[in-house]
Design a protein around this motif. Structure first.
Motif, PDB file in Angstrom:
ATOM      1  N   ASP A 226      10.050 -24.252 -16.295  1.00 10.60           N
ATOM      2  CA  ASP A 226       9.703 -23.046 -16.522  1.00 10.60           C
ATOM      3  C   ASP A 226      10.395 -21.939 -15.789  1.00 10.60           C
ATOM      4  N   LEU A 227      11.634 -22.266 -14.898  1.00 15.98           N
ATOM      5  CA  LEU A 227      12.217 -21.124 -14.175  1.00 15.98           C
ATOM      6  C   LEU A 227      13.182 -20.451 -14.815  1.00 15.98           C
ATOM      7  N   ASN A 228      13.707 -21.218 -15.944  1.00 13.09           N
ATOM      8  CA  ASN A 228      14.898 -20.509 -16.746  1.00 13.09           C
ATOM      9  C   ASN A 228      14.845 -20.938 -17.949  1.00 13.09           C
ATOM     10  N   ALA A 229      14.244 -19.937 -18.867  1.00 15.09           N
ATOM     11  CA  ALA A 229      14.233 -20.534 -20.324  1.00 15.09           C
ATOM     12  C   ALA A 229      15.550 -20.980 -21.113  1.00 15.09           C
ATOM     13  N   HIS A 230      16.475 -19.991 -20.655  1.00 18.01           N
ATOM     14  CA  HIS A 230      17.875 -20.225 -21.094  1.00 18.01           C
ATOM     15  C   HIS A 230      18.420 -21.333 -21.042  1.00 18.01           C
ATOM     16  N   GLU A 231      18.543 -21.783 -19.723  1.00 20.49           N
ATOM     17  CA  GLU A 231      19.194 -22.859 -19.395  1.00 20.49           C
ATOM     18  C   GLU A 231      18.155 -24.363 -19.859  1.00 20.49           C
ATOM     19  N   ALA A 232      17.037 -24.128 -19.815  1.00 22.81           N
ATOM     20  CA  ALA A 232      16.194 -24.963 -20.327  1.00 22.81           C
ATOM     21  C   ALA A 232      16.703 -25.400 -21.532  1.00 22.81           C
ATOM     22  N   ALA A 233      16.811 -24.373 -22.494  1.00 21.65           N
ATOM     23  CA  ALA A 233      17.058 -24.596 -23.931  1.00 21.65           C
ATOM     24  C   ALA A 233      18.417 -25.206 -24.099  1.00 21.65           C
ATOM     25  N   ARG A 234      19.297 -24.947 -23.017  1.00 21.17           N
ATOM     26  CA  ARG A 234      20.614 -25.498 -23.168  1.00 21.17           C
ATOM     27  C   ARG A 234      20.491 -27.046 -23.110  1.00 21.17           C
ATOM     28  N   ILE A 235      19.813 -27.245 -22.184  1.00 17.98           N
ATOM     29  CA  ILE A 235      19.565 -28.846 -21.707  1.00 17.98           C
ATOM     30  C   ILE A 235      18.926 -29.296 -22.869  1.00 17.98           C
ATOM     31  N   GLU A 236      17.813 -28.676 -23.494  1.00 17.10           N
ATOM     32  CA  GLU A 236      17.434 -29.302 -24.792  1.00 17.10           C
ATOM     33  C   GLU A 236      18.353 -29.463 -25.990  1.00 17.10           C
ATOM     34  N   ASP A 237      19.017 -28.471 -26.090  1.00 19.33           N
ATOM     35  CA  ASP A 237      20.213 -28.780 -27.063  1.00 19.33           C
ATOM     36  C   ASP A 237      21.239 -29.842 -26.853  1.00 19.33           C
ATOM     37  N   PHE A 238      21.472 -30.060 -25.540  1.00 19.16           N
ATOM     38  CA  PHE A 238      22.518 -31.105 -25.158  1.00 19.16           C
ATOM     39  C   PHE A 238      21.809 -32.567 -25.460  1.00 19.16           C
ATOM     40  N   CYS A 239      20.564 -32.494 -24.962  1.00 22.90           N
ATOM     41  CA  CYS A 239      19.715 -33.870 -25.293  1.00 22.90           C
ATOM     42  C   CYS A 239      19.517 -34.163 -26.834  1.00 22.90           C
ATOM     43  N   ALA A 240      19.305 -33.090 -27.627  1.00 23.51           N
ATOM     44  CA  ALA A 240      19.232 -33.320 -29.157  1.00 23.51           C
ATOM     45  C   ALA A 240      20.407 -33.684 -29.617  1.00 23.51           C
ATOM     46  N   ASP A 241      21.475 -33.053 -29.261  1.00 21.92           N
ATOM     47  CA  ASP A 241      22.966 -33.540 -29.923  1.00 21.92           C
ATOM     48  C   ASP A 241      23.315 -34.599 -29.272  1.00 21.92           C
ATOM     49  N   THR A 242      22.775 -35.395 -28.303  1.00 22.57           N
ATOM     50  CA  THR A 242      23.295 -36.880 -27.861  1.00 22.57           C
ATOM     51  C   THR A 242      22.375 -37.764 -28.120  1.00 22.57           C
ATOM     52  N   GLY A 243      21.136 -37.478 -28.616  1.00 25.66           N
ATOM     53  CA  GLY A 243      20.240 -38.386 -29.042  1.00 25.66           C
ATOM     54  C   GLY A 243      19.289 -38.880 -27.808  1.00 25.66           C
ATOM     55  N   ARG A 244      19.280 -38.168 -26.866  1.00 25.19           N
ATOM     56  CA  ARG A 244      18.796 -38.495 -25.504  1.00 25.19           C
ATOM     57  C   ARG A 244      17.400 -38.091 -25.408  1.00 25.19           C
ATOM     58  N   PRO A 245      16.426 -38.883 -25.301  1.00 25.74           N
ATOM     59  CA  PRO A 245      14.984 -38.292 -25.164  1.00 25.74           C
ATOM     60  C   PRO A 245      14.499 -37.296 -24.027  1.00 25.74           C
ATOM     61  N   ILE A 246      13.848 -36.413 -24.078  1.00 25.80           N
ATOM     62  CA  ILE A 246      13.598 -35.727 -22.673  1.00 25.80           C
ATOM     63  C   ILE A 246      11.921 -35.913 -22.814  1.00 25.80           C
ATOM     64  N   ILE A 247      11.643 -36.979 -21.814  1.00 30.52           N
ATOM     65  CA  ILE A 247      10.485 -37.561 -21.507  1.00 30.52           C
ATOM     66  C   ILE A 247       9.475 -36.480 -20.951  1.00 30.52           C
ATOM     67  N   GLY A 248       9.843 -35.456 -20.217  1.00 31.50           N
ATOM     68  CA  GLY A 248       8.904 -34.621 -19.476  1.00 31.50           C
ATOM     69  C   GLY A 248       9.320 -33.155 -19.163  1.00 31.50           C
ATOM     70  N   ARG A 249       8.689 -32.525 -18.854  1.00 31.06           N
ATOM     71  CA  ARG A 249       9.057 -31.024 -18.700  1.00 31.06           C
ATOM     72  C   ARG A 249       8.129 -30.854 -17.185  1.00 31.06           C
TER      73      ARG A 249
END
Ligand code: SF4
Ligand code: SF4
Length: 301
Positions: A226-249
């Motif tokens: 929750d500290l940086n929505a912009h960078e969190a979104a970049r991480i989510e995009d990277f994981c979506a693009d590479t088919g990598r699950p995000i298991i927790g926030r």
């Protein structure tokens, strides 16, 4: 037996706190600190009954002064500048600079140089309140960190087999160098703990590509999400693009520092983070039970 390696690609992302939390939650695991240059899992796990073993790797040259005639051939031939003349006129090896290449030993006309196995640190097995801990420390400046990591992993596997434990939970080293590479081959799952900062995103990308290169399944936890929505979104995009699950926030919480100051893991400390981590451990255990290996990469790293 399933081997879970916690990585982050950088220091300070929360990797050790997550590893210690999983150690507290699993209850049937061998715990392993693979950060042999700067181990810190033991601070939280308070090991006891430690049995240490010297870690011997490579060799070290040393001149026998009584046999040396001061010809200086060793100093001229050492490419690492590790040999120098003493005020007494013979030559001596600076152990901090010696790379153990054996050139001086081979070229000394008086056979005045010994070449002995080098102790580079230690490995250890301890008991903790959550199960056995395999850990180590490499001497400052010593090499062979990858080899020491491989040794720890083989000890952890033998221990898990002997005690009938289901998991090996390892706290990996930061970065993507030798100790991290050595911690990946043959593991079941890498859990990548990152934080929403530019360096967190960058280093996650590197370590994730390394996992893909070794076809090791990996899943991501965004810490302090929750500290940086912009960078969190970049991480989510990277994981979506590479088919990598995000298991927790996990949200930022001062409980992390409070628990650490009390030398307790987050599940022992309690609170909302403890609940979130308990759910996370269930996800990790489920993924480790049925890991999906990434497809081979066409692009070189
Ligand atoms: S090469 Fe051998 S004899 Fe010559 S200085 Fe070195 S140790 Fe002494
Ligand atoms: S073993 Fe190699 S690095 Fe070490 S002192 Fe001799 S020549 Fe230099």
């Amino acid at each position: 037996m399933r081997e879970i390696v916690i990585l982050s690609g950088k220091g300070g992302a929360g990797k050790t706190s997550v590893t210690a939390a999983f150690a507290a939650l699993a209850q049937n695991a061998v715990l392993c600190d693979l950060d042999v240059d700067a181990p810190d899992l033991h601070i939280l796990l308070e090991p006891a009954g430690t049995i240490r073993e010297a870690f011997v790797a490579g060799h070290l040259a040393s001149v026998r002064p009584e046999a040396c005639d001061g010809c200086g051939e060793c100093a001229r031939r050492c490419r690492y500048g590790a040999v120098a003349q003493t005020p007494e006129g013979h030559y001596a090896v600076n152990t901090g600079h010696c790379e153990g290449c054996k050139v001086c030993v081979a070229l000394c006309p008086r056979q005045a140089i010994d070449f002995t196995p080098r102790t580079c640190g230690f490995s250890a097995v301890s008991d903790t309140r959550f199960g056995p801990l395999v850990h180590a420390r490499l001497d400052p400046g010593a090499e062979n960190s990858g080899r020491l990591v491989a040794l720890l992993r083989s000890k952890a596997k033998a221990l898990a087999k002997a005690r009938g434990l289901d998991f090996i939970i390892s706290d990996g080293a930061p970065g993507i160098a030798c100790p991290v590479v050595s911690s990946l081959s043959g593991a079941t799952l890498a859990v990548l703990v990152t934080e929403p900062t530019p360096s967190g995103t960058h280093d996650l990308t590197r370590v994730a590509k390394l996992c893909d290169h070794f076809r090791l399944p990996s899943a991501v936890i965004i810490n302090k999400a929750d500290l940086n929505a912009h960078e969190a979104a970049r991480i989510e995009d990277f994981c979506a693009d590479t088919g990598r699950p995000i298991i927790g926030r996990l949200p930022y919480s001062p409980d992390v520092v409070r628990a650490m100051t009390a030398r307790r893991t987050l599940p022992e400390y309690g609170g909302p983070l403890a609940e979130a981590l308990a759910e996370l451990w269930q996800s990790v255990a489920a993924l480790a039970a049925a890991p999906v290996r990434p497809q081979p990469q066409r692009q070189p790293l």
